[in-house]
Write a protein that holds these residues in place. Structure first.
Motif, PDB file in Angstrom:
ATOM      1  N   ALA A  15      -0.191  13.397   3.554  1.00 46.98           N
ATOM      2  CA  ALA A  15      -0.511  13.851   5.008  1.00 46.98           C
ATOM      3  C   ALA A  15      -0.079  13.243   6.389  1.00 46.98           C
ATOM      4  O   ALA A  15      -0.123  14.057   6.936  1.00 46.98           O
ATOM      5  N   VAL A  16       0.591  11.447   5.297  1.00 47.49           N
ATOM      6  CA  VAL A  16       0.762  11.390   7.126  1.00 47.49           C
ATOM      7  C   VAL A  16       2.112  11.053   6.889  1.00 47.49           C
ATOM      8  O   VAL A  16       3.082  11.922   8.684  1.00 47.49           O
ATOM      9  N   GLN A  22      -1.687  11.751  -1.679  1.00 45.75           N
ATOM     10  CA  GLN A  22      -2.330  12.233  -0.871  1.00 45.75           C
ATOM     11  C   GLN A  22      -2.141  11.716   0.146  1.00 45.75           C
ATOM     12  O   GLN A  22      -1.325  12.755   1.306  1.00 45.75           O
ATOM     13  N   ILE A  23      -2.724  11.093   0.525  1.00 46.73           N
ATOM     14  CA  ILE A  23      -2.677   9.781   1.575  1.00 46.73           C
ATOM     15  C   ILE A  23      -1.094   9.947   2.172  1.00 46.73           C
ATOM     16  O   ILE A  23      -0.917   9.974   3.950  1.00 46.73           O
ATOM     17  N   MET A  25      -4.506   9.060  -5.227  1.00 40.67           N
ATOM     18  CA  MET A  25      -4.676   9.275  -4.105  1.00 40.67           C
ATOM     19  C   MET A  25      -3.601   8.190  -2.509  1.00 40.67           C
ATOM     20  O   MET A  25      -3.769   9.102  -1.428  1.00 40.67           O
ATOM     21  N   ARG A  26      -3.467   7.835  -3.739  1.00 32.81           N
ATOM     22  CA  ARG A  26      -2.310   7.580  -2.528  1.00 32.81           C
ATOM     23  C   ARG A  26      -1.207   8.094  -1.494  1.00 32.81           C
ATOM     24  O   ARG A  26      -0.204   8.640  -1.199  1.00 32.81           O
ATOM     25  N   LEU A  85       0.723  -1.613   0.288  1.00 25.66           N
ATOM     26  CA  LEU A  85      -0.105  -0.140  -0.175  1.00 25.66           C
ATOM     27  C   LEU A  85       0.792   1.289   0.082  1.00 25.66           C
ATOM     28  O   LEU A  85       0.246   2.541  -0.140  1.00 25.66           O
TER      29      LEU A  85
END
Lengths: 354, 613
Positions: free
Chosen positions: A332-333, A328-329, A325-326, A5
């Protein structure tokens, strides 16, 4: 799953685990009896897919076939992978959720002209514009088979069917034009009966990052037999089929005497190669960011089958939705640190009562 | 000037103005001040669906009611003690709710001929004596604000817009509210526009100072903090609590949350909130339509995420077919329905409880789905966790039935300790699992295995066609279909043994009348019941968290009372289910006004039933 992921993908399959075990077509067959009508074009497509997949070398459990409703949508039952036979028209939506949440999967959608272009038209165009990492195989037989022979959104005008005894009235969709108009990044057409061509298109589609739409002309020998006959009849097929090859001048015909050049109206026209300067013959550029030429190519099959391009119309690079999308995640992390539930619940204005 | 301070045990304030007047913000800030002061509180925002209805008209009126007290309270209050009316439309739309003797604060600047005519006032109610039964405080709020901001380098329009902060400052003074929170809020909100920030702060302070110096207000009020259980508190709306509950469900199950959603009032705030929490691995997908939203969520569930879709009633109608697919494929999925007044588009910003039968039965075939309903804004957190628990454990779609009142209403919430939250075990099938079959059920829960793509050796196909028991292969066998229909039903029915029995609140043990409700009516019913008991009557109250399946003891509870009253903001949907299932002749009380019940009306209805015994 979690390991895959993270990380960003370069190609469509870079995050899908590979296998060292040699696979054959047989590995992709299930124990379920195939129940299409004898002589259906779907058999040829199934066999072509099953014999093509081993060359990808992917772990079988990381391949998913998702379908809607219709004859073609029985496809997943015959593939020894993970599969989801869903509801009418919704396969692109379901596949979007799966592909967006699981970059370690190779996700394929199997759909038909009614499923994809009528009841599911909205999902198809939005999947294309988002460029989700999906490979959509659109079996186009220009008829409703499973409901026993009504006209479809790709049937020619005037089609006499059970539901249109005096002829159908509505102008059909051209799936290639539609996909290009919907910002598709990979748009191709092939034929059920030409395994070599079909597999070459599948090969390119599988490696494409983002949504690939492959229209497969598929014969329904019960309700619309011979729909694509000019493309299959050895006597004429070379004269009417334009085989698109990226980087090559677009010439066709048994003796390669015909070619395409730009017309005064802004589209494309067929000319005798001998009559024009070779520099006027259009060179196919599937990678061109401007979709105008690909669109003009898609219009050449009207009137039907006078000359029909097959192959890859458009193949351009754009980040895929799931990849963005990945990212952005991950961003954010990286910026805020991994989620801390206790801190989230206690965020904002709080007060303590002792 | 020192003013007299009067102690009150509770106050209900309603801020009303044009939708452009910032009444929701004003109410929200007053609420935060009140929450941090330690009062118990409950709020009721009420606004039009139009973003900017024509200015100064009745349809454009937006209001925010806040009830706060020195003791625990259950509702946003039936009628305001204080009405703040920023224009004639706000006065006209709300004055009917203000009891005789109530305080009325009006912005006289807006009472122009034109504005009065717009809402059908023939004469100025501030001058014609029609408001004589109220304590009217007629104040030129706009011009006082503009005057206070004369020294700022801002436009007249910006100065006028700060009138809501002047009003907030005045009310904050009147009720002794702490102001630090609002000042900090304004600093944050206008961080990029320092002059506007300073002006708003100045307007707020001018309002406060005006209260202190003017003779219009001779009394200042004080409502002492409420005695509440020890802990860390925050104020929270239903939609926010629901979103947090979903994040918590992801954390406690270890599953990534995937939200597929299409914007719809009053559910959109859940999408907005969840889209902020990417660092929890939450994926939010704004789909092309309601159908794609749930389709993507189901696809994500197939892949091992906690699939969630959020919507309101019209969206549920569109999602029905996919909910049926989730029933047939037996995959976990949470469907959040924030109900609004229907049918069809109905009244998007107004509340109702009329989707219960839709979510129970609105699908083709026998397609049972568990239904969970929160009872208060903060309870949306626990209800979301419970919905996710059932969905994951039983491999089933679950409907979480909130509504517009819970969604936008707020109350103080004692923040739970994360470790006290339930742990949810996804229990994925593992590679090489012996005897794997996609529909081989757990003998206890009847749940099927969740074997996600990527699991070697467990490749299988699922779909909407009927499946053979155990193997999951397509089957048209008559006996098998009968078996599968019953198995799917039995699985949902069996959840009754895994949920808490319904609790009855009957302190005297002498009640002969039971009031039973679900969802947002909790506060109104509980307040009504409390009032009746204070008047010497005996009455029992039960409130359902689970609407499908019902708690195992529900039949016994219903049958142990002479009369059962079921108040609902619909035409009797729970009543229908209770009658059908338990053959109990329940008495419905039904009103659909787009608003929660008042406790007063319920007290009257229940009292009539008790007294007719």
């Amino acid at each position: 799953m979690s390991e895959q992921l993270n990380g960003t993908s370069a190609g469509a399959l870079s995050l899908v685990p590979k296998t060292d075990v040699k696979q054959t077509a047989k590995d992709f067959k299930t124990d379920q009896e195939v129940r299409w009508c004898p002589g259906c074009g779907d058999y040829a497509i199934l066999a072509a897919v099953q014999s093509f997949l081993p060359e990808l070398g992917l772990r079988r459990e990381n391949i998913c076939f998702i379908s809607g409703i219709g004859c073609s949508s029985r496809f997943p039952y015959y593939m020894n992978t993970y599969g989801f036979h869903s509801i009418h028209g919704r396969a692109p939506a379901i596949a979007t959720g799966l592909a967006t949440s699981r970059p370690d999967l190779s996700v394929w959608v199997v759909t038909g002209d009614g499923d994809a272009l009528s009841i599911g038209g909205n999902h198809l165009i939005h999947a294309l514009r988002r460029n989700v990492n999906l490979k959509i195989l659109l079996f186009n037989n220009r008829i409703y088979g499973l409901t026993k022979g009504q006209y479809s959104p790709t049937s020619e005008v005037g089609k006499i069917t059970k539901s249109t005894p005096m002829g159908s009235l509505d102008t059909p969709f051209n799936p290639i034009s539609l996909a290009i108009g919907a910002e598709g990044t990979f748009v191709a057409r092939t034929l059920d009966s030409d395994r070599k061509h079909l597999q070459s298109v599948l090969r390119a589609a599988a490696q494409h990052k983002g949504t690939a739409l492959v229209e497969i002309y598929q014969n329904c020998n019960i309700f619309n037999d011979g729909a694509f006959e000019p493309l299959k009849d050895p006597a004429v097929r070379e004269d009417v089929t334009i085989r698109l090859e990226h980087g090559e001048p677009i010439v066709f015909g048994a003796d390669r005497s015909k070619g395409l050049r730009r017309s005064a109206s802004g589209g494309l026209e067929v000319v005798n190669v001998a009559d024009v300067d070779p520099s006027e013959i259009v060179v196919h550029d599937a990678h061109n960011p401007d979709p105008s030429l690909a669109f003009a190519l898609s219009r050449l099959d009207s009137p039907a089958f006078e000359h029909t391009p097959i192959g890859i119309f458009r193949q351009v690079q754009r980040p895929s939705y799931d990849e963005l999308m990945r990212a952005q995640i991950e961003e954010a992390v990286e910026h805020e640190g991994p989620g801390d539930l206790a801190a989230l619940l206690a965020s904002g204005d709080t007060w303590r009562i002792d | 000037m020192t003013k007299q301070v009067q102690q009150l045990d509770r106050v209900i304030i309603r801020f009303a103005g044009d939708s452009g007047d910032g009444m929701q913000l004003t109410g929200d800030r007053f609420t935060q001040e009140t929450a941090s002061f330690g009062n118990d509180l409950s709020t009721l925002p009420n606004f039009p669906a139009e973003i900017r209805a024509p200015a100064g008209t009745l349809p454009g009126v937006s209001s925010f009611q806040l009830h706060f007290a020195d003791h625990d309270i259950l509702t946003p209050g039936d009628a305001p003690d204080v009405l703040v009316a920023m224009n004639p439309a706000a006065l006209k739309a709300n004055i009917g709710d203000l009891p005789r003797g109530g305080d009325l604060i009006v912005n006289t600047d807006e009472f122009t001929k034109r504005n009065l005519a717009k809402v059908g006032y023939d004469s100025n109610p501030l001058e014609d004596g029609s408001l004589s039964e109220y304590r009217v405080h007629a104040l030129p709020l706009t011009s006082m604000t503009v005057e206070a901001l004369a020294g700022f380098d801002i436009t007249k329009k910006d100065a006028e817009r700060a009138k809501n902060m002047f009003a907030l400052g005045l009310l904050s003074w009147l009720y002794h509210r702490p102001t630090e929170g609002t000042l900090a809020f304004l600093e944050r909100k206008f961080a990029k526009k320092p002059e506007i920030m300073k002006a708003n702060i100045a307007a707020f302070q001018a309002g406060w100072n005006y209260g202190e110096t003017t003779e219009t207000f001779s009394v200042q009020y004080e409502v002492k903090p409420a005695a509440q259980p020890a802990g860390l508190y925050r104020n929270i709306t239903g939609n926010m609590a629901l979103a947090y509950g979903l994040v918590a469900a992801g954390v406690r199950s270890g599953l990534p949350v995937f939200l597929g959603s299409y914007p719809i009032t009053p559910a959109s705030d859940i999408l907005h909130e969840l889209s902020k929490h990417k660092r929890f691995g939450v994926r939010t997908f704004q789909a092309e339509d309601e159908i794609a939203a749930i389709g993507a969520a189901l696809g994500a569930s197939f892949g091992g995420s906690l699939g969630v879709t959020t919507t309101s009633g019209p969206g549920v109608a569109l999602k029905s077919e996919t909910i049926g697919l989730a029933v047939a494929t037996e995959l976990p999925l949470v469907i959040v329905d924030v109900q609004r007044a229907g049918p069809s588009t109905g009244m998007p910003t107004k509340t109702e409880q009329a989707d219960l039968l839709q979510v129970m039965f609105g699908r083709n075939g026998e397609a049972p789905v568990p239904v969970v309903a929160p009872r208060s804004p903060s309870d949306c957190f626990d209800a979301a966790l419970e919905a996710a628990r059932i969905a994951i454990k039983y491999r089933t779609p679950v409907v979480l039935l909130s509504d517009g009142y819970l969604a936008n209403g707020s109350e103080p919430w004692r923040i739970p300790d994360v470790e006290s939250l339930p742990k949810i075990d996804p229990g994925f099938a593992v590679p090489g699992q012996e005897d794997f079959a996609p529909f081989r059920r757990d003998p206890e829960t009847l749940a099927r295995p969740w074997a996600i793509p990527g699991t070697a050796g467990l490749e299988h196909r699922i779909g909407g066609l009927e499946k053979s028991d155990v193997t999951g292969n397509i089957s048209y066998d008559p006996e098998n279909h009968d078996t599968m229909v019953r198995l799917r039903q039995a699985k949902i029915d069996g959840i009754a043994s895994d949920i808490a029995p319904v609790e009855v609140d009957d302190p005297s043990g002498r009640a002969r009348v039971l009031v039973i409700g679900w969802g947002c009516t909790y506060g109104s019913i509980a307040a009504a019941v409390r009032e009746l008991r204070a008047n010497g009557r005996h009455v029992a109250h039960a409130h359902l968290r689970h609407l499908n399946p019902f708690p195992a003891n529900l039949g016994e509870v219903l049958r142990s009372y002479d009369k059962v009253v079921v108040p609902e903001i619909n035409l009797g949907q729970l009543a229908l289910l209770l009658r059908a299932k338990y053959l109990v002749d329940v008495i419905g009380y039904n009103r659909m006004r787009g608003l929660p019940f008042t406790s007063e009306e319920l007290a009257g209805v229940i009292q009539d039933v008790i007294d007719s015994e």
